[in-house]
Design an enzyme around this catalytic site. Sequence first.
Site, PDB file in Angstrom:
ATOM      1  N   HIS A 190     -13.640  20.792 -24.251  1.00 56.54           N
ATOM      2  CA  HIS A 190     -13.833  19.653 -24.944  1.00 56.54           C
ATOM      3  C   HIS A 190     -12.779  19.365 -25.176  1.00 56.54           C
ATOM      4  O   HIS A 190     -11.962  19.262 -25.755  1.00 56.54           O
ATOM      5  CB  HIS A 190     -15.085  20.252 -26.107  1.00 56.54           C
ATOM      6  CG  HIS A 190     -15.298  18.873 -27.292  1.00 56.54           C
ATOM      7  ND1 HIS A 190     -15.570  17.809 -26.385  1.00 56.54           N
ATOM      8  CD2 HIS A 190     -15.019  18.589 -28.147  1.00 56.54           C
ATOM      9  CE1 HIS A 190     -15.776  17.090 -27.408  1.00 56.54           C
ATOM     10  NE2 HIS A 190     -15.511  17.116 -28.725  1.00 56.54           N
TER      11      HIS A 190
ATOM     12  N   LYS B 296      -3.140  21.658 -27.776  1.00 55.29           N
ATOM     13  CA  LYS B 296      -3.353  22.556 -28.195  1.00 55.29           C
ATOM     14  C   LYS B 296      -3.985  24.002 -28.134  1.00 55.29           C
ATOM     15  O   LYS B 296      -3.684  25.518 -28.727  1.00 55.29           O
ATOM     16  CB  LYS B 296      -3.332  22.104 -30.121  1.00 55.29           C
ATOM     17  CG  LYS B 296      -2.662  21.831 -30.305  1.00 55.29           C
ATOM     18  CD  LYS B 296      -3.095  20.819 -31.816  1.00 55.29           C
ATOM     19  CE  LYS B 296      -1.387  19.747 -32.434  1.00 55.29           C
ATOM     20  NZ  LYS B 296      -1.941  19.083 -33.114  1.00 55.29           N
TER      21      LYS B 296
ATOM     22  N   THR C 262      -9.706   7.509 -30.575  1.00 51.48           N
ATOM     23  CA  THR C 262     -10.421   8.621 -29.744  1.00 51.48           C
ATOM     24  C   THR C 262     -11.663   8.359 -29.872  1.00 51.48           C
ATOM     25  O   THR C 262     -12.713   8.451 -29.632  1.00 51.48           O
ATOM     26  CB  THR C 262      -9.962   9.701 -30.572  1.00 51.48           C
ATOM     27  OG1 THR C 262     -10.844   9.437 -31.944  1.00 51.48           O
ATOM     28  CG2 THR C 262      -8.802  10.243 -31.195  1.00 51.48           C
TER      29      THR C 262
ATOM     30  N   SER D 233     -18.485  20.071 -33.633  1.00 51.84           N
ATOM     31  CA  SER D 233     -18.763  19.704 -35.150  1.00 51.84           C
ATOM     32  C   SER D 233     -19.895  20.018 -35.913  1.00 51.84           C
ATOM     33  O   SER D 233     -21.303  19.802 -35.239  1.00 51.84           O
ATOM     34  CB  SER D 233     -18.428  18.262 -35.356  1.00 51.84           C
ATOM     35  OG  SER D 233     -16.721  18.169 -35.231  1.00 51.84           O
TER      36      SER D 233
ATOM     37  N   GLU E 196     -25.757  13.418 -28.594  1.00 51.00           N
ATOM     38  CA  GLU E 196     -25.820  12.694 -29.860  1.00 51.00           C
ATOM     39  C   GLU E 196     -25.762  11.357 -30.497  1.00 51.00           C
ATOM     40  O   GLU E 196     -25.472  10.729 -32.039  1.00 51.00           O
ATOM     41  CB  GLU E 196     -24.238  13.899 -30.466  1.00 51.00           C
ATOM     42  CG  GLU E 196     -23.104  12.933 -30.225  1.00 51.00           C
ATOM     43  CD  GLU E 196     -21.562  13.623 -31.402  1.00 51.00           C
ATOM     44  OE1 GLU E 196     -21.138  14.042 -30.368  1.00 51.00           O
ATOM     45  OE2 GLU E 196     -21.966  12.886 -32.743  1.00 51.00           O
TER      46      GLU E 196
ATOM     47  N   SER F 171     -11.766  19.152 -38.790  1.00 56.29           N
ATOM     48  CA  SER F 171     -12.501  19.051 -37.563  1.00 56.29           C
ATOM     49  C   SER F 171     -11.524  19.944 -36.809  1.00 56.29           C
ATOM     50  O   SER F 171     -12.345  20.523 -35.472  1.00 56.29           O
ATOM     51  CB  SER F 171     -13.039  17.730 -36.676  1.00 56.29           C
ATOM     52  OG  SER F 171     -11.405  17.379 -36.601  1.00 56.29           O
TER      53      SER F 171
ATOM     54  N   CYS G 273     -21.419  17.669 -29.673  1.00 56.05           N
ATOM     55  CA  CYS G 273     -20.508  17.405 -28.263  1.00 56.05           C
ATOM     56  C   CYS G 273     -20.959  18.713 -27.876  1.00 56.05           C
ATOM     57  O   CYS G 273     -20.528  19.361 -26.705  1.00 56.05           O
ATOM     58  CB  CYS G 273     -19.630  17.619 -28.411  1.00 56.05           C
ATOM     59  SG  CYS G 273     -18.812  15.916 -29.472  1.00 56.05           S
TER      60      CYS G 273
HETATM   61  N1  CAA Z   1       4.887   9.749 -31.117  1.00 59.05           N
HETATM   62  C1  CAA Z   1       4.524  11.076 -30.699  1.00 59.05           C
HETATM   63  N2  CAA Z   1       4.135  11.491 -31.715  1.00 59.05           N
HETATM   64  C2  CAA Z   1       3.945  10.949 -32.552  1.00 59.05           C
HETATM   65  C3  CAA Z   1       3.953  10.127 -32.846  1.00 59.05           C
HETATM   66  C4  CAA Z   1       4.884   9.006 -32.482  1.00 59.05           C
HETATM   67  N3  CAA Z   1       5.489   7.923 -32.827  1.00 59.05           N
HETATM   68  N4  CAA Z   1       3.678   9.628 -33.892  1.00 59.05           N
HETATM   69  C5  CAA Z   1       3.289  10.405 -34.864  1.00 59.05           C
HETATM   70  N5  CAA Z   1       2.733  11.204 -33.478  1.00 59.05           N
HETATM   71  C6  CAA Z   1       1.971  12.369 -33.395  1.00 59.05           C
HETATM   72  C7  CAA Z   1       1.752  13.371 -34.489  1.00 59.05           C
HETATM   73  O1  CAA Z   1       3.067  14.191 -34.688  1.00 59.05           O
HETATM   74  C8  CAA Z   1       0.798  14.154 -34.619  1.00 59.05           C
HETATM   75  O2  CAA Z   1       1.029  15.696 -33.702  1.00 59.05           O
HETATM   76  P1  CAA Z   1       0.518  16.699 -34.236  1.00 59.05           P
HETATM   77  O3  CAA Z   1      -1.067  16.540 -33.667  1.00 59.05           O
HETATM   78  O4  CAA Z   1       1.263  17.349 -32.611  1.00 59.05           O
HETATM   79  O5  CAA Z   1       0.948  17.473 -34.757  1.00 59.05           O
HETATM   80  C9  CAA Z   1      -0.128  12.951 -33.523  1.00 59.05           C
HETATM   81  O6  CAA Z   1       0.430  12.303 -33.671  1.00 59.05           O
HETATM   82  C10 CAA Z   1      -1.495  13.024 -34.256  1.00 59.05           C
HETATM   83  O7  CAA Z   1      -0.978  12.882 -35.609  1.00 59.05           O
HETATM   84  P2  CAA Z   1      -1.263  12.628 -37.353  1.00 59.05           P
HETATM   85  O8  CAA Z   1      -1.178  13.892 -37.234  1.00 59.05           O
HETATM   86  O9  CAA Z   1      -0.874  11.275 -38.210  1.00 59.05           O
HETATM   87  O10 CAA Z   1      -2.802  12.195 -37.095  1.00 59.05           O
HETATM   88  P3  CAA Z   1      -4.052  11.192 -37.510  1.00 59.05           P
HETATM   89  O11 CAA Z   1      -4.083  11.400 -38.972  1.00 59.05           O
HETATM   90  O12 CAA Z   1      -3.873   9.995 -36.934  1.00 59.05           O
HETATM   91  O13 CAA Z   1      -5.218  11.688 -37.031  1.00 59.05           O
HETATM   92  C11 CAA Z   1      -6.821  12.545 -35.799  1.00 59.05           C
HETATM   93  C12 CAA Z   1      -5.429  11.874 -35.737  1.00 59.05           C
HETATM   94  C13 CAA Z   1      -6.627  13.525 -36.545  1.00 59.05           C
HETATM   95  C14 CAA Z   1      -7.126  13.105 -34.220  1.00 59.05           C
HETATM   96  C15 CAA Z   1      -8.216  11.653 -35.910  1.00 59.05           C
HETATM   97  O14 CAA Z   1      -7.981  10.452 -34.080  1.00 59.05           O
HETATM   98  C16 CAA Z   1      -8.802  12.167 -36.278  1.00 59.05           C
HETATM   99  O15 CAA Z   1      -9.523  12.421 -36.713  1.00 59.05           O
HETATM  100  N6  CAA Z   1     -10.749  12.153 -34.619  1.00 59.05           N
HETATM  101  C17 CAA Z   1     -11.816  11.680 -34.839  1.00 59.05           C
HETATM  102  C18 CAA Z   1     -11.575  13.574 -35.536  1.00 59.05           C
HETATM  103  C19 CAA Z   1     -11.751  14.452 -34.382  1.00 59.05           C
HETATM  104  O16 CAA Z   1     -11.597  14.215 -32.808  1.00 59.05           O
HETATM  105  N7  CAA Z   1     -11.467  15.840 -34.087  1.00 59.05           N
HETATM  106  C20 CAA Z   1     -11.305  16.443 -33.520  1.00 59.05           C
HETATM  107  C21 CAA Z   1     -11.669  17.865 -33.208  1.00 59.05           C
HETATM  108  S1  CAA Z   1     -13.959  18.054 -33.539  1.00 59.05           S
HETATM  109  C22 CAA Z   1     -14.205  17.859 -32.331  1.00 59.05           C
HETATM  110  O17 CAA Z   1     -14.019  18.308 -30.704  1.00 59.05           O
HETATM  111  C23 CAA Z   1     -15.680  17.232 -32.106  1.00 59.05           C
HETATM  112  C24 CAA Z   1     -15.321  15.812 -31.946  1.00 59.05           C
HETATM  113  O18 CAA Z   1     -15.459  15.597 -30.608  1.00 59.05           O
HETATM  114  C25 CAA Z   1     -15.611  15.198 -32.455  1.00 59.05           C
END
Ligand code: CAA
Length: 383
Positions: A234, A243, A153, A299, A80, A202, A112
């Site tokens: 993946h 999860k 990521t 996605s 991609e 996502s 992906c």
């Molecule tokens: N200690 C331990 N854990 C902590 C922490 C700390 N101090 N602070 C935060 N966390 C935890 C949160 O509790 C959360 O855990 P849970 O998910 O279990 O609730 C985790 O860290 C992530 O924190 P946030 O919810 O605040 O998330 P974020 O806003 O930082 O975003 C993300 C995280 C959504 C993965 C972001 O990195 C993202 O959008 N990534 C790109 C999109 C992506 O990868 N999507 C995946 C599905 S799509 C796909 O698979 C296709 C692809 O390859 C892209």
Amino acid sequence: MKTGIDSIAFSTSKYSLNLDVLAKKRNVAREKYYLGIGQTKMSIFPPNEDIVTVAIDAARKVLAQIEDKNDVDMLIFATESSFDLSKSAGIYVHKFLKLRDDCRVFDVKQACYSAAAALQLARFYVKDNPNSKVLVIGSDIIRYLPETSGEPTQGGAAVAFIVSKNPRILEVEPCFGVHTVDVADFWRPVCLKEALFDGKLSAYNYLRSLDICTKRYFEKSGFSSDDIDHVCFHAPFGKMARKANNQSFNSKTIEETLVYNSLIGNSCSASLFISFISLADNFGGDLTGSRIGFFSYGSGSVAEFFCGVISENYKKMLTADDNKIMLEEREDISFEEYESLYKEEFCDFRAYKNIGSVTLSGVDNNKRVYGNIEKCENSFAGF
Ligand code: CAA
């Protein structure tokens, strides 16, 4: 006829950024990246490496494991992160691997998911052409904008595998569960190098697709989760796979599947198959005869769940020591080096190490120029 994965290998950049370093600069607790997201490092690519050079390195490793590379009469390049809207990235790979000139070569794209689609296409082809071998490559480098939630990521790698009859590693079973739906969760307009995304959507759609695909798979196959010994996902980041496992597989142990991806970051089309290599290399016991589940999510979105059974003597085909050395020998770069490479401020193509023996030596009039190199021990001279 049994068809599936006969040999498999991956490759990634010589350079990585420790997420400790990124956390400090972004004023985020390191535990968020290490535990909350489940990643410790991400591969960073210098200007002399791209999806083609790293793919050639992975592909050379799998060709070394087959008797005659002239049996390969189809090459499917899944990506991609292509840099060309017309020419297939696979053609450069075909040239450097010196494959026969009646070999079919083409790229496939669906975020992906594409390498999983390529695996299925290859199997269907081999069923009609039992003496053929298909080289499937998944190669991606993923970038997000700095200071977005996606930044920790990022990553990149290439996986290559041979699909043939009587496979020596994994017999892929015919049953599958697929789900396709139009969702704006992650996309990259042609004018951008960085992907755009709606992170929460996502993650939601990944889990929803998993639920639909597994239900379809179980209904068709008559199996239940108890019939599956291990599951590979993946892994855009480790927590996503954990999860998914908790939701659909009664929390089977998947830690061995995440060892390599936690050090590479998201490698999109390659990620699912690197989860599989990680399981095979790091599982303590004998996997012979085990049924392995595979969940691919791209996605946009298309997702698929299917299974395969591990072949007898699969261990003879593994290159676990080489894989571990490749990852250990990467050089950690500083935050300043990361920023500079990101902004492409420093573009001396000769100043960086290559993972393999082919380098991108420049871009001339929008044409990419690749060349063979001697394995050189040049230093990270740019900094
Ligand atoms: N200690 C331990 N854990 C902590 C922490 C700390 N101090 N602070 C935060 N966390 C935890 C949160 O509790 C959360 O855990 P849970 O998910 O279990 O609730 C985790 O860290 C992530 O924190 P946030 O919810 O605040 O998330 P974020 O806003 O930082 O975003 C993300 C995280 C959504 C993965 C972001 O990195 C993202 O959008 N990534 C790109 C999109 C992506 O990868 N999507 C995946 C599905 S799509 C796909 O698979 C296709 C692809 O390859 C892209």
